[in-house]
Motif scaffolding. Structure first.
Motif, PDB file in Angstrom:
ATOM      1  N   TYR A 135      -3.048   6.172  -1.779  1.00  0.00           N
ATOM      2  CA  TYR A 135      -3.860   5.276  -0.969  1.00  0.00           C
ATOM      3  C   TYR A 135      -4.776   6.103   0.027  1.00  0.00           C
ATOM      4  O   TYR A 135      -4.177   6.791   0.973  1.00  0.00           O
ATOM      5  CB  TYR A 135      -3.056   4.355  -0.279  1.00  0.00           C
ATOM      6  CG  TYR A 135      -3.563   3.084   0.156  1.00  0.00           C
ATOM      7  CD1 TYR A 135      -4.107   1.986  -0.635  1.00  0.00           C
ATOM      8  CD2 TYR A 135      -3.986   3.049   1.432  1.00  0.00           C
ATOM      9  CE1 TYR A 135      -4.838   0.978   0.168  1.00  0.00           C
ATOM     10  CE2 TYR A 135      -4.768   1.845   2.200  1.00  0.00           C
ATOM     11  CZ  TYR A 135      -5.305   0.863   1.368  1.00  0.00           C
ATOM     12  OH  TYR A 135      -5.965  -0.065   1.850  1.00  0.00           O
ATOM     13  N   PRO A 143     -12.171  -1.597   4.054  1.00  0.00           N
ATOM     14  CA  PRO A 143     -10.911  -1.607   3.032  1.00  0.00           C
ATOM     15  C   PRO A 143     -11.270  -1.975   1.783  1.00  0.00           C
ATOM     16  O   PRO A 143     -10.369  -1.790   0.622  1.00  0.00           O
ATOM     17  CB  PRO A 143      -9.872  -2.506   3.845  1.00  0.00           C
ATOM     18  CG  PRO A 143     -10.756  -3.499   4.490  1.00  0.00           C
ATOM     19  CD  PRO A 143     -11.854  -2.951   4.846  1.00  0.00           C
ATOM     20  N   GLU A 182     -11.096   0.772  -1.109  1.00  0.00           N
ATOM     21  CA  GLU A 182     -10.193   1.208  -1.127  1.00  0.00           C
ATOM     22  C   GLU A 182      -8.991   0.628  -1.899  1.00  0.00           C
ATOM     23  O   GLU A 182      -8.117   1.000  -2.613  1.00  0.00           O
ATOM     24  CB  GLU A 182      -9.677   1.614   0.291  1.00  0.00           C
ATOM     25  CG  GLU A 182      -8.726   2.567   0.417  1.00  0.00           C
ATOM     26  CD  GLU A 182      -8.891   4.223  -0.102  1.00  0.00           C
ATOM     27  OE1 GLU A 182      -9.729   4.695   0.483  1.00  0.00           O
ATOM     28  OE2 GLU A 182      -8.254   4.517  -1.010  1.00  0.00           O
ATOM     29  N   ASN A 183      -8.930  -0.745  -1.517  1.00  0.00           N
ATOM     30  CA  ASN A 183      -8.032  -1.642  -2.279  1.00  0.00           C
ATOM     31  C   ASN A 183      -8.465  -1.793  -3.460  1.00  0.00           C
ATOM     32  O   ASN A 183      -7.377  -1.967  -4.328  1.00  0.00           O
ATOM     33  CB  ASN A 183      -7.973  -2.798  -1.216  1.00  0.00           C
ATOM     34  CG  ASN A 183      -7.235  -2.781   0.016  1.00  0.00           C
ATOM     35  OD1 ASN A 183      -6.917  -1.797   0.626  1.00  0.00           O
ATOM     36  ND2 ASN A 183      -6.859  -3.807   0.731  1.00  0.00           N
ATOM     37  N   HIS A 235     -10.074  -8.682  -1.861  1.00  0.00           N
ATOM     38  CA  HIS A 235     -10.212  -7.718  -2.800  1.00  0.00           C
ATOM     39  C   HIS A 235      -9.838  -7.881  -4.343  1.00  0.00           C
ATOM     40  O   HIS A 235     -10.558  -6.998  -5.025  1.00  0.00           O
ATOM     41  CB  HIS A 235      -9.415  -6.280  -2.159  1.00  0.00           C
ATOM     42  CG  HIS A 235      -9.518  -6.266  -0.520  1.00  0.00           C
ATOM     43  ND1 HIS A 235     -10.703  -5.952   0.237  1.00  0.00           N
ATOM     44  CD2 HIS A 235      -8.749  -6.516   0.148  1.00  0.00           C
ATOM     45  CE1 HIS A 235     -10.413  -5.949   1.368  1.00  0.00           C
ATOM     46  NE2 HIS A 235      -9.241  -6.198   1.444  1.00  0.00           N
ATOM     47  N   THR A 277       0.632  -1.252  -0.136  1.00  0.00           N
ATOM     48  CA  THR A 277      -0.112  -0.049  -0.087  1.00  0.00           C
ATOM     49  C   THR A 277       0.830   1.183  -0.045  1.00  0.00           C
ATOM     50  O   THR A 277       0.356   2.473  -0.199  1.00  0.00           O
ATOM     51  CB  THR A 277      -0.869   0.061   1.093  1.00  0.00           C
ATOM     52  OG1 THR A 277      -0.358  -0.397   2.281  1.00  0.00           O
ATOM     53  CG2 THR A 277      -2.096  -0.983   0.947  1.00  0.00           C
ATOM     54  N   THR A 312      -1.223  -2.032   6.610  1.00  0.00           N
ATOM     55  CA  THR A 312      -2.517  -1.875   5.616  1.00  0.00           C
ATOM     56  C   THR A 312      -2.381  -2.893   4.457  1.00  0.00           C
ATOM     57  O   THR A 312      -3.263  -2.790   3.587  1.00  0.00           O
ATOM     58  CB  THR A 312      -2.390  -0.350   5.311  1.00  0.00           C
ATOM     59  OG1 THR A 312      -0.994   0.097   4.860  1.00  0.00           O
ATOM     60  CG2 THR A 312      -2.897   0.733   6.243  1.00  0.00           C
ATOM     61  N   ASP A 313      -1.082  -3.221   4.042  1.00  0.00           N
ATOM     62  CA  ASP A 313      -1.155  -4.406   3.090  1.00  0.00           C
ATOM     63  C   ASP A 313      -1.928  -5.228   3.094  1.00  0.00           C
ATOM     64  O   ASP A 313      -2.439  -5.631   4.313  1.00  0.00           O
ATOM     65  CB  ASP A 313       0.380  -4.927   3.053  1.00  0.00           C
ATOM     66  CG  ASP A 313       1.540  -3.750   2.817  1.00  0.00           C
ATOM     67  OD1 ASP A 313       0.960  -2.691   2.410  1.00  0.00           O
ATOM     68  OD2 ASP A 313       2.592  -4.086   2.704  1.00  0.00           O
ATOM     69  N   SER A 314      -2.424  -5.714   1.866  1.00  0.00           N
ATOM     70  CA  SER A 314      -3.417  -6.825   2.128  1.00  0.00           C
ATOM     71  C   SER A 314      -2.932  -7.986   1.124  1.00  0.00           C
ATOM     72  O   SER A 314      -2.115  -7.890   0.195  1.00  0.00           O
ATOM     73  CB  SER A 314      -4.772  -6.475   1.679  1.00  0.00           C
ATOM     74  OG  SER A 314      -4.616  -6.073   0.103  1.00  0.00           O
ATOM     75  N   GLN A 327      -5.616  -1.580  -6.337  1.00  0.00           N
ATOM     76  CA  GLN A 327      -5.161  -2.494  -7.166  1.00  0.00           C
ATOM     77  C   GLN A 327      -5.183  -2.026  -8.595  1.00  0.00           C
ATOM     78  O   GLN A 327      -4.401  -2.413  -9.632  1.00  0.00           O
ATOM     79  CB  GLN A 327      -5.801  -3.966  -6.723  1.00  0.00           C
ATOM     80  CG  GLN A 327      -5.556  -4.288  -5.361  1.00  0.00           C
ATOM     81  CD  GLN A 327      -6.627  -5.330  -5.068  1.00  0.00           C
ATOM     82  OE1 GLN A 327      -7.840  -5.520  -5.619  1.00  0.00           O
ATOM     83  NE2 GLN A 327      -6.442  -5.856  -3.780  1.00  0.00           N
TER      84      GLN A 327
END
Length: 466
Positions: free
Chosen positions: A155, A236, A239-240, A209, A149, A182-184, A244
RNA sequence: GGCCGAGUGGCGAAGUGGUAACGCUGCGGACUGCAAAUCCGCCAUGCAUCGGUUCGAAUCCGAUCUCGGCCUCCA
């Protein structure tokens, strides 16, 4: 020329004039359900609102492509399937079918495309690869692939959450894999007994996501017009999605974000995690699908709706009024609907369905008045208008007499049969001819106790099931 | 703590500068054997509170109170 309209966008937090990417066309993507349980009325609100929106667009001249996904690969599905000792795919299929049934009861016009994660693995994998190539994703220590992120421009721009605040305020258990809280996860390697798909990084499944980024791009393009979903998805999930899609394609992904407010129950958000939810099926035991629809369209989609059974039943009563009107008007000649500018104008103002409804009720009143005055020409025009407005909102599609006899809702336990009702009505008609008012009233009271109301008219007695 | 949003009649709910839509409920009248349905009329001198701007504010500005949501899976 399609009708211009305004839409409130979460991206700017303002109501904006809609400008299409391609003249005359609208691409609409809505986040659908994760099918691991029956859908609740909050999902129902989404079905009704976006369906009404799509109907409005089509009726006002837009060429619409409406896409709504099923997230049929998901941790909750796997967990529930394990509990039940069945395959995850079978469980997902079961609840996709249940959802579809519910949506049909709510008079939904099925979206043009209903993509599933399980059939879009290649698109998802390709997109993750793009993110890796662009340096926006990385391989974690465990081998999972993660979105970085900190490498994404802006972001937090959708949810208005500065990245630093998010990192500092992070309440999540930070997994060792994540460089930043916050990384997914984009690709999760499979543990034994979990559903899995082949990928360049090993067998596994997509994170939450990425599927919407991949499926929306596939069906609507890298940049498309409108994206919808519940408010709780802003962060999230959405937002993600933005991160992406824009990280992979290097261009703006969505022009307008249209978010739906929740349904509350007892003043609190209704959700599966709180366990205080009512399913669409529960409600269909009480009232007709159109009554639920009328109820939901009676509140603007961006305002929280505090659900109560009393209010739902008031909507059923209001719907009955409209059907009584249509029943009176059933023999009027067909004419074209006209004078719909105001009606569509209300919907063009950020889908103001309460105002559109008001127009519908006013028309019903005018129509009844015209019928009372025996002004059939005027009545025919008003009827056409009423039916047209109803259709735009997905209402008034039932057969009036059948509806009023309770034909579109679940019959209560031990309800008197139509035949028995007819018999008593006959007997009462005879009593009335003989001016035996005592017997006539007795029968009427008897039926009333069965929730059946009699209406004596010029052409005899008709009845309605409450 | 940060960021959204809400508070309008008995209930639900529109309205974002010009004097409170619509639905449910209630009341009065017409109609009816009596009802029901339908029609006509009535029901907030006031839009959380307190100030301010304005010829004029529910609508704009400031402050206060209350409530909901997001910041963690959720439509």
């Amino acid at each position: 020329m399609p009708l211009n309209f305004k839409l409130y966008s979460t991206l700017t937090n303002t109501k904006e004039d809609f400008v299409p990417i391609e003249a005359g066309k609208v691409g609409l993507y809505v986040c659908g359900v994760t099918p691991y349980d029956f859908s609740h009325i909050g999902h129902g609100r989404g079905v009704v609102v976006y369906d009404t929106f799509a109907r409005f667009l089509r009726e006002t001249g837009w060429q619409v492509k409406y896409v709504r996904n099923f997230t049929d690969v998901d941790d909750k599905i796997i967990a529930r399937a394990n509990e039940r000792g069945m395959e995850a795919t079978a469980l997902a299929q079961e609840f996709i079918e249940a959802f579809t049934e519910d949506a049909q009861k709510l008079n939904e016009v099925t979206p043009d495309v209903e993509p599933r994660v399980s059939t879009h693995m290649q698109e998802i994998i390709d997109m993750i690869q793009l993110l890796l190539d662009n340096g926006v994703a990385y391989v974690g220590d465990s081998g999972d692939i993660l979105l970085d992120t900190t490498k994404v421009d802006d972001y937090g721009k959708l949810s208005k959450k500065p990245l630093n605040d998010l990192i500092e305020g992070a309440r999540v258990d930070v997994s060792d894999d994540k460089k930043t809280p916050t990384d997914s996860v984009l690709w999760k390697l499979a543990k034994p007994e979990e559903p899995k798909w082949a990928s360049p990084w090993g067998e596994g499944r997509p994170g939450w996501h990425i599927e919407c980024s991949a499926m929306s791009a596939k069906h609507l393009g890298k940049t498309f017009d409108i994206h919808g979903g519940g408010m709780d998805l802003i962060f999230p999930h959405h937002e993600n999605e933005v991160a992406q899609s824009e990280g992979a394609h290097k261009c703006k992904s969505v022009n307008y974000w249209m978010h739906l407010a929740f349904i509350n129950f007892d003043g609190e958000k209704m959700s599966k995690s709180l366990g205080n939810f009512k399913t669409i099926r529960d409600m269909l035991q009480l009232v007709s699908g159109e009554a639920i629809r009328l109820y939901m369209l009676g509140t603007h989609y961006r305002k929280q709706l505090n659900f109560t059974v009393d209010a739902l039943q008031a909507s059923e009563t209001a719907l009955e009024k409209l059907y009584r009107t249509l029943k009176r008007a059933v023999d009027l000649p067909q004419t074209d609907a006209q004078d719909l500018e105001h009606f569509y104008g209300y919907l063009a103002d950020d889908l103001n369905t309460p105002k559109a409804q008001a127009e519908m009720f006013n028309t019903a009143t005018d129509l009844n008045a015209a019928l009372d005055q025996n002004n059939l020409e005027k009545a025919a025009v008003l009827k056409a208008k009423l039916v047209k407005m109803g259709a735009s909102l997905g209402l008034l599609t039932y057969e009036p007499v059948k509806y009023l006899k309770g034909g579109y809702k679940a019959a209560p336990e031990g309800a008197m049969s139509d035949t028995d009702v007819e018999k008593l009505v006959q007997e009462r008609t005879t009593a009335k001819t003989e001016k035996n008012w005592a017997r006539a009233d007795e029968i009427r009271d008897l039926l009333k106790a069965e929730n059946i109301l009699l209406e004596d008219g010029a052409e005899g007695t008709s009845w309605v099931r409450k």
